[in-house]
Write a protein that holds these residues in place. Structure first.
Motif, short mmCIF file in Angstrom:
data_model
loop_
_atom_site.label_atom_id
_atom_site.label_comp_id
_atom_site.label_asym_id
_atom_site.label_seq_id
_atom_site.Cartn_x
_atom_site.Cartn_y
_atom_site.Cartn_z
N LEU A 33 8.87 -2.47 -7.27
CA LEU A 33 8.34 -2.27 -5.92
C LEU A 33 7.81 -3.58 -5.35
O LEU A 33 8.05 -3.90 -4.18
N GLU A 40 1.31 1.01 0.35
CA GLU A 40 1.93 -0.24 0.78
C GLU A 40 1.62 -1.39 -0.19
O GLU A 40 0.65 -1.31 -0.96
N ILE A 41 2.47 -2.39 -0.12
CA ILE A 41 2.28 -3.60 -0.92
C ILE A 41 2.29 -4.79 0.05
O ILE A 41 3.16 -4.87 0.93
N ILE A 77 -1.87 -4.13 -3.83
CA ILE A 77 -1.14 -2.88 -4.06
C ILE A 77 -2.09 -1.76 -3.63
O ILE A 77 -3.18 -1.62 -4.19
N LEU A 79 6.58 -0.56 -11.07
CA LEU A 79 5.66 -1.22 -10.14
C LEU A 79 6.17 -2.63 -9.80
O LEU A 79 6.13 -3.06 -8.65
N VAL A 127 -0.21 3.07 -4.00
CA VAL A 127 1.25 3.14 -4.09
C VAL A 127 1.71 4.33 -4.94
O VAL A 127 1.27 4.51 -6.08
N HIS A 128 2.56 5.11 -4.33
CA HIS A 128 3.25 6.20 -5.03
C HIS A 128 4.73 5.85 -5.06
O HIS A 128 5.23 5.21 -4.14
N CYS A 129 5.41 6.31 -6.09
CA CYS A 129 6.86 6.06 -6.15
C CYS A 129 7.56 7.23 -6.82
O CYS A 129 7.04 7.80 -7.79
N CYS A 144 8.47 2.37 -1.87
CA CYS A 144 7.30 3.19 -2.18
C CYS A 144 7.49 4.52 -1.44
O CYS A 144 7.93 4.52 -0.30
N SER A 145 7.17 5.63 -2.08
CA SER A 145 7.21 6.90 -1.34
C SER A 145 5.95 7.05 -0.50
O SER A 145 5.92 7.81 0.47
N HIS A 146 4.91 6.33 -0.87
CA HIS A 146 3.66 6.33 -0.10
C HIS A 146 2.89 5.06 -0.46
O HIS A 146 3.04 4.54 -1.55
N GLU A 196 7.85 12.02 -9.58
CA GLU A 196 6.85 11.01 -9.21
C GLU A 196 6.52 10.16 -10.44
O GLU A 196 6.09 10.70 -11.46
#
Lengths: 261, 246
Positions: free
Chosen positions: A53, A64-65, A11, A50, A14-16, A60-62, A22
């Protein structure tokens, strides 16, 4: 890539966002292959978000996974989908179907060969044969959770994600769930588990990630977390006391714990 | 054939549900009431070649296929998303979005066609409707596919019962009454006729009353196929963008 160095879950920053707000703020951590990782935090911390996601149930808004080194965005490849089994918080066996039928359908969706035979094996292994032909409304909460774990493990995924698997169960049933999770660990499965029971996390998890208000505040072993909290204040803390110290009471200070990750 | 497990799962749930009267009542009672009320009440006073009840029976056939394909699919998907939380199981499984859409759509087609067969057999036995043409059968299957795909897209799009009602009231109900099920669309004012003639239910009603693969039949079938494919690809797109954070 060296197979041994691939993490089961990566992870990365990660932003969501959900409904314009947010809810996760730059979470980063990894789960090694075969590891049981606990994900702890108060209600609303972002644990289930999380998990969604990781399971590809939202974007994710930003950040990566990656799962087993492969990108795992929302529109992921079917081979990546097959890596993950989820036991969600909500019991979601189809209300029209019996437990056995639901598991056969699940096995067929995952392309499990000889689905009926494999389901019979799992029903036996999880001691569910006596009530396998009942519908969800006819079984207890404990049976339901056991069926959910058996169903998630059915296609033999590399990664199992258990979102509060023992919530609402009496101590005896909880012990049974722990036993099943330990069996899955012995089989080499990577497990990410959220729980509000600190003894459960202490007992089952190799490492624990603690999040609060969408931010990761600590990743360590249960003993490491106890030692860390003890070092700051008192000696001989239980994991629950350490959790409360880090997440609840000293939240403002905990915001600055990023450096100990 | 990745869609087959999706289809089998839906059918298994349908078989369990079918024991309840809800499926039959919502799917079949409504067109039957229309058929009897309008057929008996207006039948003798409407001058249509072949008789009004025979005309209306074909319209009810198209409506029941449309309604069952659409509504049962929306209900199945929205219940799986909002109440039972079972859609995430489907979305997480190693089945592609197009196969999920096709499996769900074929389940909708089955629901619609089964309802259509019951209406058709009833009409054949009690109202003397003539044997269905291949044009009509093609029209019914395509309309079932079109509206079950539409049901997937709507089921994935809506956020609750109110939005479902909006779609029903502003799209399905007007189509029910203005697309040639109760009277020929040629009776409509010119501007309305121009608008409704290319709607899927109008095309289906047209095909149900055609008996040769002439230009008009081929044109209607091709148009219906194009609309069906467009709606089907839309439904795939909605599944691709399934998002539990919305």
């Amino acid at each position: 890539m060296d197979q041994e160095k691939i993490n089961a879950i990566d992870i990365i920053n990660v932003h969501c966002q959900a409904k314009g707000k947010e809810i996760l703020h730059g979470i980063s951590f990894s789960v090694k292959m075969g590891e049981v990782m606990g994900l702890l935090g108060p209600n609303g911390a972002g644990k289930t978000s999380l998990i969604k996601l990781i399971c590809g149930l939202g974007p994710c808004s930003h950040g990566e996974i990656n799962l087993m080194g492969m990108p795992a965005g929302m529109d992921r490849d079917v081979t990546v989908k097959a890596l993950v089994g989820l036991v969600p918080q909500v019991n979601n066996i189809e209300p029209e179907l019996t437990v056995r039928e639901s598991m056969i359908c699940y096995a067929e969706l995952y392309g499990v060969p000889q689905a009926k035979q494999r389901v019979a094996e799992m029903l036996d292994r999880f001691d569910m044969l006596s009530w396998a032909d009942k519908r969800p409304e006819q079984i207890s909460g404990g049976m339901h959770r056991r069926a959910m774990i058996a169903r998630a493990a059915l296609p033999d995924p590399e990664i199992l994600i258990l979102d509060e698997p023992s919530v609402g169960l009496d101590p005896e049933l909880r012990q049974g769930i722990w036993q099943q999770i330990e069996n899955l660990k012995k089989m080499g499965k990577t497990i990410l588990i959220t729980t509000h029971y600190m003894e459960e996390a202490d007992h089952l998890c190799d490492r624990i990630a603690m999040i609060k208000e969408g931010k990761l505040i600590l990743v360590d072993t249960a003993q490491g977390i106890k030692d860390y909290a003890a070092g700051r204040h008192t000696l001989g803390l239980t994991l629950e006391e350490a959790y409360l110290e880090l997440v609840t009471q000293k939240g403002a200070e905990a915001d600055g714990l990023g450096s100990c990750l | 054939m990745g869609w087959v497990p999706v289809y089998k799962r839906e059918m298994l749930m349908l078989i369990h549900r079918i024991g309840g009267m809800g499926y039959f009542i919502t799917g079949l009672l409504f067109p039957m009431i229309y058929l009897l009320a309008f057929g008996w009440g207006l039948g003798s006073s409407v001058d249509i070649a072949g008789g009004y009840i025979a005309y209306l029976a074909k319209g009810m056939l198209a409506i029941s296929v449309m309604m069952n394909s659409f509504q049962q699919t929306v209900i199945a998907i929205s219940a799986a998303r909002f109440y039972h939380k079972t859609f995430q199981t489907l979305k997480m499984s190693p089945v592609s979005n197009s196969n999920i859409a096709f499996g769900m759509a074929m389940a909708g087609v089955t629901r619609g066609v089964v309802a259509g067969i019951i209406i058709y057999v009833t009409s054949l036995l009690f109202f003397g409707v003539e044997v269905m043409s291949t044009q009509g059968a093609v029209g019914l299957v395509l309309t079932a596919m079109c509206f079950s795909s539409f049901g997937i897209a709507v089921g994935m799009f809506i956020n609750g019962q109110e939005q479902f009602s909006i779609v029903n009231n502003f799209i399905i109900t007007p189509m029910t009454f203005f697309c040639g099920s109760f009277f020929p669309i040629a009776n409509l004012p010119d501007i309305v006729y121009r608008l409704v003639q290319y709607l899927p239910l109008s095309l289906t009603n047209g095909l149900l009353r055609m008996y040769q693969w002439d230009f008009a039949a081929v044109e209607s079938a091709c148009l219906l196929l194009v609309i069906t494919l467009a709606v089907y690809f839309w439904s795939i797109n909605r599944i691709r963008h399934y998002n539990e954070f919305k």
